[in-house]
Design a protein around this motif. Structure first.
Motif, PDB file in Angstrom:
ATOM      1  N   PHE A  69     -22.612  90.556 -10.149  1.00 20.18           N
ATOM      2  CA  PHE A  69     -23.157  89.316  -9.597  1.00 20.18           C
ATOM      3  C   PHE A  69     -22.060  88.305  -9.265  1.00 20.18           C
ATOM      4  O   PHE A  69     -22.360  87.207  -8.778  1.00 20.18           O
ATOM      5  CB  PHE A  69     -24.147  88.694 -10.586  1.00 20.18           C
ATOM      6  CG  PHE A  69     -25.292  89.599 -10.954  1.00 20.18           C
ATOM      7  CD1 PHE A  69     -25.976  90.301  -9.975  1.00 20.18           C
ATOM      8  CD2 PHE A  69     -25.678  89.749 -12.273  1.00 20.18           C
ATOM      9  CE1 PHE A  69     -27.032  91.137 -10.309  1.00 20.18           C
ATOM     10  CE2 PHE A  69     -26.724  90.586 -12.626  1.00 20.18           C
ATOM     11  CZ  PHE A  69     -27.406  91.288 -11.640  1.00 20.18           C
ATOM     12  N   VAL A  71     -19.851  87.617  -6.817  1.00 14.15           N
ATOM     13  CA  VAL A  71     -19.676  88.178  -5.480  1.00 14.15           C
ATOM     14  C   VAL A  71     -18.766  87.371  -4.551  1.00 14.15           C
ATOM     15  O   VAL A  71     -18.296  87.901  -3.547  1.00 14.15           O
ATOM     16  CB  VAL A  71     -21.058  88.339  -4.801  1.00 14.15           C
ATOM     17  CG1 VAL A  71     -21.906  89.348  -5.552  1.00 14.15           C
ATOM     18  CG2 VAL A  71     -21.786  86.993  -4.713  1.00 14.15           C
ATOM     19  N   TRP A  75     -16.527  88.998  -1.579  1.00  5.95           N
ATOM     20  CA  TRP A  75     -16.968  88.729  -0.216  1.00  5.95           C
ATOM     21  C   TRP A  75     -15.825  88.156   0.623  1.00  5.95           C
ATOM     22  O   TRP A  75     -15.637  88.551   1.775  1.00  5.95           O
ATOM     23  CB  TRP A  75     -18.137  87.740  -0.227  1.00  5.95           C
ATOM     24  CG  TRP A  75     -19.452  88.350  -0.600  1.00  5.95           C
ATOM     25  CD1 TRP A  75     -19.738  89.677  -0.764  1.00  5.95           C
ATOM     26  CD2 TRP A  75     -20.670  87.642  -0.860  1.00  5.95           C
ATOM     27  NE1 TRP A  75     -21.045  89.854  -1.123  1.00  5.95           N
ATOM     28  CE2 TRP A  75     -21.656  88.619  -1.190  1.00  5.95           C
ATOM     29  CE3 TRP A  75     -21.024  86.305  -0.879  1.00  5.95           C
ATOM     30  CZ2 TRP A  75     -22.964  88.280  -1.502  1.00  5.95           C
ATOM     31  CZ3 TRP A  75     -22.327  85.958  -1.197  1.00  5.95           C
ATOM     32  CH2 TRP A  75     -23.287  86.944  -1.502  1.00  5.95           C
ATOM     33  N   LEU A 193     -21.799  81.480  -7.629  1.00  5.99           N
ATOM     34  CA  LEU A 193     -21.617  82.757  -6.946  1.00  5.99           C
ATOM     35  C   LEU A 193     -20.294  83.416  -7.319  1.00  5.99           C
ATOM     36  O   LEU A 193     -20.115  84.613  -7.100  1.00  5.99           O
ATOM     37  CB  LEU A 193     -21.672  82.558  -5.428  1.00  5.99           C
ATOM     38  CG  LEU A 193     -22.995  82.053  -4.858  1.00  5.99           C
ATOM     39  CD1 LEU A 193     -22.895  81.882  -3.345  1.00  5.99           C
ATOM     40  CD2 LEU A 193     -24.137  82.993  -5.213  1.00  5.99           C
ATOM     41  N   GLU A 196     -20.690  83.620 -13.463  1.00  6.84           N
ATOM     42  CA  GLU A 196     -21.833  82.980 -14.123  1.00  6.84           C
ATOM     43  C   GLU A 196     -21.407  81.972 -15.174  1.00  6.84           C
ATOM     44  O   GLU A 196     -22.133  81.009 -15.456  1.00  6.84           O
ATOM     45  CB  GLU A 196     -22.751  84.033 -14.743  1.00  6.84           C
ATOM     46  CG  GLU A 196     -22.190  84.765 -15.955  1.00  6.84           C
ATOM     47  CD  GLU A 196     -21.172  85.835 -15.589  1.00  6.84           C
ATOM     48  OE1 GLU A 196     -20.471  86.313 -16.500  1.00  6.84           O
ATOM     49  OE2 GLU A 196     -21.093  86.196 -14.397  1.00  6.84           O
ATOM     50  N   ALA A 250     -29.143  79.385  -7.410  1.00 12.56           N
ATOM     51  CA  ALA A 250     -28.266  80.316  -6.694  1.00 12.56           C
ATOM     52  C   ALA A 250     -28.074  81.594  -7.501  1.00 12.56           C
ATOM     53  O   ALA A 250     -28.096  82.703  -6.951  1.00 12.56           O
ATOM     54  CB  ALA A 250     -26.919  79.653  -6.414  1.00 12.56           C
ATOM     55  N   LEU A 254     -29.427  85.206  -6.226  1.00 12.55           N
ATOM     56  CA  LEU A 254     -28.456  86.288  -6.040  1.00 12.55           C
ATOM     57  C   LEU A 254     -28.872  87.530  -6.823  1.00 12.55           C
ATOM     58  O   LEU A 254     -28.838  88.655  -6.298  1.00 12.55           O
ATOM     59  CB  LEU A 254     -27.077  85.811  -6.486  1.00 12.55           C
ATOM     60  CG  LEU A 254     -25.962  86.862  -6.468  1.00 12.55           C
ATOM     61  CD1 LEU A 254     -25.660  87.293  -5.044  1.00 12.55           C
ATOM     62  CD2 LEU A 254     -24.704  86.323  -7.142  1.00 12.55           C
ATOM     63  N   GLN A 255     -29.267  87.351  -8.057  1.00 12.49           N
ATOM     64  CA  GLN A 255     -29.660  88.494  -8.880  1.00 12.49           C
ATOM     65  C   GLN A 255     -30.916  89.164  -8.331  1.00 12.49           C
ATOM     66  O   GLN A 255     -31.025  90.396  -8.350  1.00 12.49           O
ATOM     67  CB  GLN A 255     -29.878  88.037 -10.320  1.00 12.49           C
ATOM     68  CG  GLN A 255     -28.613  87.580 -11.005  1.00 12.49           C
ATOM     69  CD  GLN A 255     -28.868  87.080 -12.414  1.00 12.49           C
ATOM     70  OE1 GLN A 255     -29.967  87.208 -12.936  1.00 12.49           O
ATOM     71  NE2 GLN A 255     -27.849  86.503 -13.036  1.00 12.49           N
ATOM     72  N   ILE A 258     -29.941  91.300  -5.355  1.00  9.43           N
ATOM     73  CA  ILE A 258     -29.196  92.519  -5.688  1.00  9.43           C
ATOM     74  C   ILE A 258     -30.061  93.514  -6.439  1.00  9.43           C
ATOM     75  O   ILE A 258     -30.038  94.721  -6.149  1.00  9.43           O
ATOM     76  CB  ILE A 258     -27.946  92.152  -6.509  1.00  9.43           C
ATOM     77  CG1 ILE A 258     -26.955  91.360  -5.653  1.00  9.43           C
ATOM     78  CG2 ILE A 258     -27.268  93.408  -7.059  1.00  9.43           C
ATOM     79  CD1 ILE A 258     -25.726  90.872  -6.398  1.00  9.43           C
TER      80      ILE A 258
END
Length: 305
Positions: A69, A71, A75, A193, A196, A250, A254-255, A258
């Motif tokens: 997570f 990312v 990215w 992002l 965590e 966020a 995100l989780q 995914i």
């Protein structure tokens, strides 16, 4: 007068851009070893790099756990990875992408240290009646101490995401110290992002700032009428709470994107380390030699100044 001020602003911006480029080249040099000297993915203690590398190439598996997570850095590294494929001889393209991404964050962190050094130096110089303390030398020394610390070449520039987390935490400090609270939500989302752990760190930092400046705000409010004082204090709390909510949202979004399922932040936190022995993990981190290398690396130059 306005033209002179605009010119000074442009000069300051150009200097910061030049500093960023210099710091970026320094960071790339400090992290050069990961390109073809050694592979962090095969190094004990750096096992997470293998997962970040798979995120760059798009081959991460569900077995990666909560690390998948994180990312933002992968990215950012992906376009540089694609650029390096088949073009840079013996350089590992995946590690090249991660090195460039990490170097961007390290350089940005160093620039923020310079900016905060100037701000803090100016404030200290004003209180001591010495304006020379407001020069950029204070910030440059701080950036130097950051770049030569053990953590930068050994942890920040080996393909981990900590460089990004450190940058956003310092950006959070800049936003609070300059009272540019409008930037808090954006920093919070990008930090979430990245890693965590940014979320609890940011909550503690913003809460501490709010309570530590309470007396200053009350002193200012005594010189204002009640309505004006309320309009001055409430937006700060609103920006902070908004940043907390957006960072949590966020992470949840995100989780869900995914894994395809919803998990509350509380469930996610309790699932880490199987939900037990948090004190044991905390205690083990205190005798980690890397922690003491980092602190000793900062304390030794400071003791010599």
């Amino acid at each position: 007068m306005t033209s002179l001020q605009d010119r000074r602003t442009k000069i300051a911006t150009a200097r910061l851009a030049l500093l960023f480029c210099v710091f970026f080249l320094i960071a790339c040099g400090l992290g050069y070893a990961v390109l073809n000297r050694f592979d962090p993915r095969q190094t004990p203690g750096l096992s997470d790099v293998k997962i970040y590398a798979s995120l760059v190439t798009g081959t991460a598996s569900p077995d990666a756990g909560h690390v998948r997570f994180r990312v933002l850095v992968p990215w950012l590294a992906r376009p540089f990875y694609r650029l390096a494929q088949g073009r840079f001889a013996t350089w590992d393209p995946v590690m090249f992408g991660l090195l460039v991404a990490d170097s961007l964050f390290v350089a940005g962190t160093a620039v923020l240290i310079v900016i905060l050094g100037v701000v803090l130096g100016t404030s200290l110089g004003a209180s001591l009646g010495n304006r020379q303390l407001g020069s950029s030398a204070v910030g440059l020394v701080g950036a130097l101490l950051y770049l030569v610390n053990f953590a930068v070449p050994n942890l920040r520039l080996v393909g981990l995401v900590d460089a990004g987390e450190g940058f956003f935490l310092l950006a959070l400090l800049w936003s609070l110290s300059e009272f540019e609270l409008w930037a808090l939500p954006l920093i919070a989302v990008l930090g979430a992002l990245t890693k965590e752990s940014f979320i609890p760190f940011s909550m503690v930092l913003t809460s501490a700032w709010w309570f530590s400046t309470w007396s200053e705000r009350n002193a200012d409010h005594r010189n204002e009428d009640r309505n004006r004082a309320r309009s001055h204090s409430l937006p700060g709390a609103a920006w902070i709470l908004t940043s907390w909510m957006l960072s949590l949202a966020a992470m949840v979004a995100l989780q869900r994107a995914i894994t395809g399922r919803f998990a509350s932040p509380l469930q996610f936190g309790l699932a880490l380390h199987r939900g037990d022995d948090y004190l044991g993990h905390f205690a083990s981190s205190l005798h980690d030699r890397n922690l003491w290398y980092i602190f000793c690396g900062y304390c030794r130059p400071l003791s010599q100044t």
